[in-house]
Design an enzyme around this catalytic site. Structure first.
Site: not given
Ligand code: NAP
Length: 310
Positions: A135, A138-139
């Site tokens: 993701c 997200c990261d």
């Protein structure tokens, strides 16, 4: 007597939320069950440039949050829970959740979507969350000014590779063929981006590192040559698999586990519909998921009119 909903929607991504909106607007008594976060996979993408009307500042999360609010305003009830079992054999369908709650409805709309497929290389699971990610939104931030790789050549891989260049120093796309599968407009953007490099005809065999990712072992499929690429992160985007385990044996599926429907989103079980990425279909996009949801809810309403007349 247990409460009987007109429809229970299982899954709160764009397909489920659109189904909710259409069902509630038709004054159907509607429950939507979601196990994790509303918005589904769309929340993991930063830019939604191909959803009509989403021009500025439209992220997957902002769009789907608006969809959720809209459905709520029209009267959809939401429950956070994971479906453990279903019984579609009777006229009234039953949905059992992991916490023991059971819900009943005249119709069901399955919109559970899909999850990312693993890359299948050595040490992938061990280094998940320690350099191996699925993701970008997200990261990405963890990899500011670092070198990273992206595995895959489809829309997801190329969209996210472009997004990741806002953070990383370099983004190396590793693809198993010598041509990308992604849409041409995405390809053009990626080829023009000076931060994106490509390694063609190659697969990742191993992630190196004990506590944290230090590099990748890459094999060229044409020459058999094995090399190492030093990277701090790798993002895997090699497709998705349907989240359909709980429906096995209850509705017709293909070999992959996608649920088979007709164009009206009807499964082979009367009163049970499916919408979005969980379906066997050729184009998996937010817009097609939303359209599926609208069609499923409309047909669920027709089904009730024809089968539950007072
Ligand atoms: P996809 O279209 O199935 O592409 C998967 C990519 O991963 C392909 O390039 C495939 O290579 C490669 N691959 C598959 N298995 C592999 C393995 N074991 N090792 C290495 N590479 C592997 O999946 P996706 O890109 O996630 O897209 C899924 C769906 O969502 C598609 O319908 C897509 O259009 C849609 N989507 C759309 C957008 C957008 O429109 N902006 C964004 C994201 C996703 P091959 O090419 O050789 O098969």
């Amino acid at each position: 007597m247990a409460h009987i909903y007109d429809t229970i929607i299982i899954g709160g991504g764009p397909a489920g939320l659109s189904a909710g909106l259409y069902a509630a607007r038709s004054r159907m008594d509607t429950l939507l069950i979601e196990r994790a976060k509303f918005g589904g996979q769309a929340t993991t993408t930063d830019e939604l440039e191909n959803y009509p009307g989403s021009i500025e500042d439209c992220t997957g999360s902002s769009l789907t949050e608006r969809m959720r609010k809209q459905a709520e305003e029209f009267g959809v009830s939401f429950v956070k829970n994971e479906v453990a079992d279903v019984d579609f054999s009777g006229k009234i369908k039953t949905v059992k959740c992991k916490n023991g709650e059971t819900y009943e409805a005249k119709t069901i709309i399955i919109a559970t979507g899909a999850y990312p497929r693993l890359g299948g290389f050595k040490n992938e699971i061990e280094l998940r969350g320690r350099g191996v990610s699925y993701c970008a939104t997200c990261d990405a931030d963890f990899f500011t000014d670092l070198d990273i790789a992206v595995i895959g050549g489809g829309d997801s891989a190329i969209t996210e590779a472009i997004y990741l260049t806002k953070f990383a120093e370099t983004v190396t796309v590793i693809h198993r063929r010598d041509q990308l599968r992604a849409a041409k407009s995405l390809q053009e953007k990626a080829f023009k981006n000076p931060k994106i490099k490509f390694i063609w005809n190659s697969v990742v065999e191993e992630a190196k590192g004990d506590e944290i990712l230090e590099g990748l072992v890459i094999k060229n499929r044409e020459t058999g040559e094995v090399s190492e690429l030093e990277v701090n992160g790798v993002f895997v985007f090699v497709g998705y698999l349907p989240i359909s385990e709980v429906f096995k044996g209850k509705v017709k599926m293909n070999d992959r586990g996608d649920i088979v429907t007709d164009e009206e989103m009807r499964t082979d079980v009367e009163g049970v519909f499916a919408a979005g990425d969980i379906r066997e279909k050729s184009l998996r996009q937010v817009i097609t998921a939303a359209a599926d949801g609208a069609i499923a809810a409309t047909n669920a309403e027709h089904y009730i009119e024809n089968n539950f007349a007072e």
